[in-house]
Design a protein around this motif. Structure first.
Motif, PDB file in Angstrom:
ATOM      1  N   TYR A  42       0.753  -1.180   0.014  1.00 18.92           N
ATOM      2  CA  TYR A  42       0.000  -0.022  -0.169  1.00 18.92           C
ATOM      3  C   TYR A  42       0.655   1.253  -0.115  1.00 18.92           C
ATOM      4  O   TYR A  42       0.475   2.216  -0.733  1.00 18.92           O
ATOM      5  CB  TYR A  42      -0.757  -0.209   1.347  1.00 18.92           C
ATOM      6  CG  TYR A  42      -1.688   1.225   1.491  1.00 18.92           C
ATOM      7  CD1 TYR A  42      -2.998   1.497   0.732  1.00 18.92           C
ATOM      8  CD2 TYR A  42      -1.209   2.026   2.594  1.00 18.92           C
ATOM      9  CE1 TYR A  42      -3.485   2.684   1.320  1.00 18.92           C
ATOM     10  CE2 TYR A  42      -1.985   3.267   2.780  1.00 18.92           C
ATOM     11  CZ  TYR A  42      -3.158   3.597   2.108  1.00 18.92           C
ATOM     12  OH  TYR A  42      -3.866   4.728   2.218  1.00 18.92           O
ATOM     13  N   GLU A  43       1.898   1.468   0.717  1.00 17.60           N
ATOM     14  CA  GLU A  43       2.656   2.472   0.835  1.00 17.60           C
ATOM     15  C   GLU A  43       3.593   2.584  -0.148  1.00 17.60           C
ATOM     16  O   GLU A  43       3.784   3.892  -0.737  1.00 17.60           O
ATOM     17  CB  GLU A  43       3.565   2.382   2.207  1.00 17.60           C
ATOM     18  CG  GLU A  43       2.856   2.858   3.539  1.00 17.60           C
ATOM     19  CD  GLU A  43       2.195   3.976   3.663  1.00 17.60           C
ATOM     20  OE1 GLU A  43       2.719   5.060   2.782  1.00 17.60           O
ATOM     21  OE2 GLU A  43       1.505   4.571   4.483  1.00 17.60           O
ATOM     22  N   LEU A  44       4.159   1.528  -0.999  1.00 17.39           N
ATOM     23  CA  LEU A  44       4.768   1.394  -2.112  1.00 17.39           C
ATOM     24  C   LEU A  44       3.810   2.172  -3.171  1.00 17.39           C
ATOM     25  O   LEU A  44       4.573   2.809  -4.100  1.00 17.39           O
ATOM     26  CB  LEU A  44       5.303   0.239  -2.537  1.00 17.39           C
ATOM     27  CG  LEU A  44       6.534  -0.185  -1.523  1.00 17.39           C
ATOM     28  CD1 LEU A  44       6.966  -1.648  -1.823  1.00 17.39           C
ATOM     29  CD2 LEU A  44       7.619   0.562  -1.404  1.00 17.39           C
ATOM     30  N   ALA A  45       2.520   2.039  -3.227  1.00 18.82           N
ATOM     31  CA  ALA A  45       1.874   2.240  -4.157  1.00 18.82           C
ATOM     32  C   ALA A  45       1.415   3.852  -4.181  1.00 18.82           C
ATOM     33  O   ALA A  45       1.401   4.396  -5.124  1.00 18.82           O
ATOM     34  CB  ALA A  45       0.634   1.500  -4.331  1.00 18.82           C
ATOM     35  N   LEU A  46       1.505   4.222  -2.988  1.00 22.90           N
ATOM     36  CA  LEU A  46       1.435   5.716  -2.833  1.00 22.90           C
ATOM     37  C   LEU A  46       2.773   6.556  -2.808  1.00 22.90           C
ATOM     38  O   LEU A  46       2.656   7.786  -3.017  1.00 22.90           O
ATOM     39  CB  LEU A  46       0.757   5.786  -1.187  1.00 22.90           C
ATOM     40  CG  LEU A  46      -0.570   5.406  -1.049  1.00 22.90           C
ATOM     41  CD1 LEU A  46      -1.027   5.581   0.547  1.00 22.90           C
ATOM     42  CD2 LEU A  46      -1.330   5.767  -1.999  1.00 22.90           C
ATOM     43  N   ILE A  83      10.664  -2.019   5.186  1.00 29.09           N
ATOM     44  CA  ILE A  83      10.013  -2.956   6.007  1.00 29.09           C
ATOM     45  C   ILE A  83       9.946  -2.457   7.386  1.00 29.09           C
ATOM     46  O   ILE A  83       8.908  -2.471   7.905  1.00 29.09           O
ATOM     47  CB  ILE A  83      10.738  -4.400   6.135  1.00 29.09           C
ATOM     48  CG1 ILE A  83      10.378  -5.110   4.519  1.00 29.09           C
ATOM     49  CG2 ILE A  83       9.987  -5.200   6.953  1.00 29.09           C
ATOM     50  CD1 ILE A  83      11.188  -6.308   4.351  1.00 29.09           C
ATOM     51  N   SER A  84      11.116  -1.875   8.013  1.00 29.09           N
ATOM     52  CA  SER A  84      11.009  -1.468   9.245  1.00 29.09           C
ATOM     53  C   SER A  84       9.865  -0.175   9.250  1.00 29.09           C
ATOM     54  O   SER A  84       9.269   0.115  10.135  1.00 29.09           O
ATOM     55  CB  SER A  84      12.399  -0.701   9.408  1.00 29.09           C
ATOM     56  OG  SER A  84      13.454  -1.913   9.539  1.00 29.09           O
ATOM     57  N   GLU A  85       9.936   0.795   8.417  1.00 30.75           N
ATOM     58  CA  GLU A  85       8.963   1.933   8.274  1.00 30.75           C
ATOM     59  C   GLU A  85       7.637   1.372   8.068  1.00 30.75           C
ATOM     60  O   GLU A  85       6.652   1.915   8.856  1.00 30.75           O
ATOM     61  CB  GLU A  85       9.479   2.787   7.112  1.00 30.75           C
ATOM     62  CG  GLU A  85       8.639   3.945   7.122  1.00 30.75           C
ATOM     63  CD  GLU A  85       8.658   4.902   8.169  1.00 30.75           C
ATOM     64  OE1 GLU A  85       8.120   6.089   8.180  1.00 30.75           O
ATOM     65  OE2 GLU A  85       9.301   4.702   9.155  1.00 30.75           O
ATOM     66  N   THR A  86       7.520   0.294   7.374  1.00 28.25           N
ATOM     67  CA  THR A  86       6.098  -0.268   7.424  1.00 28.25           C
ATOM     68  C   THR A  86       5.611  -0.771   8.849  1.00 28.25           C
ATOM     69  O   THR A  86       4.426  -0.543   9.105  1.00 28.25           O
ATOM     70  CB  THR A  86       6.036  -1.228   6.620  1.00 28.25           C
ATOM     71  OG1 THR A  86       6.372  -0.953   4.957  1.00 28.25           O
ATOM     72  CG2 THR A  86       4.498  -2.056   6.361  1.00 28.25           C
ATOM     73  N   ALA A 136       5.782  12.152  11.699  1.00 28.51           N
ATOM     74  CA  ALA A 136       5.668  10.777  12.441  1.00 28.51           C
ATOM     75  C   ALA A 136       4.541  10.051  11.473  1.00 28.51           C
ATOM     76  O   ALA A 136       4.423   8.558  11.352  1.00 28.51           O
ATOM     77  CB  ALA A 136       5.103  10.847  13.759  1.00 28.51           C
ATOM     78  N   HIS A 137       3.552  10.708  10.658  1.00 26.92           N
ATOM     79  CA  HIS A 137       2.567   9.879   9.976  1.00 26.92           C
ATOM     80  C   HIS A 137       2.955   9.841   8.560  1.00 26.92           C
ATOM     81  O   HIS A 137       2.311   9.199   7.990  1.00 26.92           O
ATOM     82  CB  HIS A 137       1.252  10.668  10.023  1.00 26.92           C
ATOM     83  CG  HIS A 137       0.795  10.699  11.481  1.00 26.92           C
ATOM     84  ND1 HIS A 137       0.115   9.869  11.945  1.00 26.92           N
ATOM     85  CD2 HIS A 137       0.764  11.635  12.499  1.00 26.92           C
ATOM     86  CE1 HIS A 137      -0.445  10.017  13.206  1.00 26.92           C
ATOM     87  NE2 HIS A 137      -0.032  11.028  13.400  1.00 26.92           N
ATOM     88  N   GLN A 138       4.165  10.323   8.287  1.00 25.67           N
ATOM     89  CA  GLN A 138       4.648   9.963   6.953  1.00 25.67           C
ATOM     90  C   GLN A 138       5.475   8.756   6.591  1.00 25.67           C
ATOM     91  O   GLN A 138       6.158   8.463   7.470  1.00 25.67           O
ATOM     92  CB  GLN A 138       5.260  11.420   6.496  1.00 25.67           C
ATOM     93  CG  GLN A 138       6.035  11.300   5.047  1.00 25.67           C
ATOM     94  CD  GLN A 138       6.900  12.710   4.856  1.00 25.67           C
ATOM     95  OE1 GLN A 138       6.614  13.785   5.283  1.00 25.67           O
ATOM     96  NE2 GLN A 138       7.999  12.447   3.962  1.00 25.67           N
ATOM     97  N   PHE A 139       5.306   8.476   5.544  1.00 26.30           N
ATOM     98  CA  PHE A 139       6.084   6.963   5.176  1.00 26.30           C
ATOM     99  C   PHE A 139       7.724   7.654   4.680  1.00 26.30           C
ATOM    100  O   PHE A 139       7.670   7.990   3.601  1.00 26.30           O
ATOM    101  CB  PHE A 139       5.318   6.341   4.259  1.00 26.30           C
ATOM    102  CG  PHE A 139       5.896   4.979   3.649  1.00 26.30           C
ATOM    103  CD1 PHE A 139       6.078   3.829   4.624  1.00 26.30           C
ATOM    104  CD2 PHE A 139       6.724   4.897   2.395  1.00 26.30           C
ATOM    105  CE1 PHE A 139       6.756   2.570   4.182  1.00 26.30           C
ATOM    106  CE2 PHE A 139       7.052   3.535   2.200  1.00 26.30           C
ATOM    107  CZ  PHE A 139       7.279   2.482   3.111  1.00 26.30           C
TER     108      PHE A 139
END
Length: 221
Positions: A42-46, A83-86, A136-139
């Motif tokens: 999901y985060e990689l798509a965004l 992965i750590s950030e996810t 903090a809410h940013q990937f």
């Protein structure tokens, strides 16, 4: 001591023991891994610019057949950071519960945790606290790159817990997720679609962080 004294040959699992082991195996060993893969996708798509960086790192590390060795897998810094950030943004368990084995005084706070008291550690809230993580809410996987890891405050990153009771399957779980991403990302691209929810919505009153829906598009490279 009584359990250790039992002759292992004659020891049999009860139905309750078998059910308990199966429950832990599927929930702790399967759902958490699949959730991490889902949230990471999901985060990689965004964040296509991060996905492009990760793709370049992966294709430069696999052999001609798209395979990768364990040692090489462990050397991919951006993959580890993604992965750590996810896991920071989407920890499998939103809080940890511990019971004090003895009275413990918290430094000079004047607070004493009494023996037998339960302590709840809000993992999700800590991971998204601006006190410990800028934006903090940013990937932002770069916060977990080797040159930045020293900036992390101890015990503010707890996707697998910490101390003697941390997750026993941590290394295996990370290897699973890394290997899955290596094989998927070199063949497919994750993209945002009209059905992709931003932000995600979560189910309530469940032991794991569970989104109501995680939808991304997949394109063949």
């Amino acid at each position: 001591m009584k359990s250790m004294a039992v002759n292992a040959i004659n020891k049999k699992l009860t139905m309750d023991e078998m059910v308990a082991q199966a429950w832990v195996f599927f929930l702790a060993g399967s759902e958490t891994t699949s959730n991490t893969l889902g949230y990471g996708s999901y985060e990689l798509a965004l964040n296509p610019h991060i996905q492009d960086r990760l793709y370049k790192e992966i294709v430069s590390s696999v052999d001609s057949e798209g395979e990768i060795s364990y040692d090489e897998l462990a050397k991919l810094p951006l993959l580890d950071a993604v992965i750590s950030e996810t896991l920071r943004l989407y920890p499998s368990v939103v809080r940890l519960d511990r019971k004090a084995k003895a009275d413990y005084r918290l430094a000079d706070t004047g607070i004493t945790i009494e023996k037998g008291k339960c302590v709840e550690i809000p993992v999700y809230a800590i991971h998204r606290s601006e006190e410990y993580y800028e934006n903090a809410h940013q990937f932002d996987p770069d916060r977990f790159m080797p040159q930045n890891r020293h900036k992390l405050v101890a015990y503010t990153y707890l996707p697998f817990g910490a101390g003697p009771h941390n997750c026993i399957g941590m290394r295996f779980a990370l290897m699973e997720v890394k290997l899955a991403f290596v094989h998927i990302i070199q063949r497919f691209r994750f993209v945002r679609t009209e059905q992709t929810s931003v932000p995600l919505e979560y189910r309530k009153a469940v032991p794991f962080l569970s989104a109501t829906s995680v939808v991304v598009g997949i394109q063949k490279r």
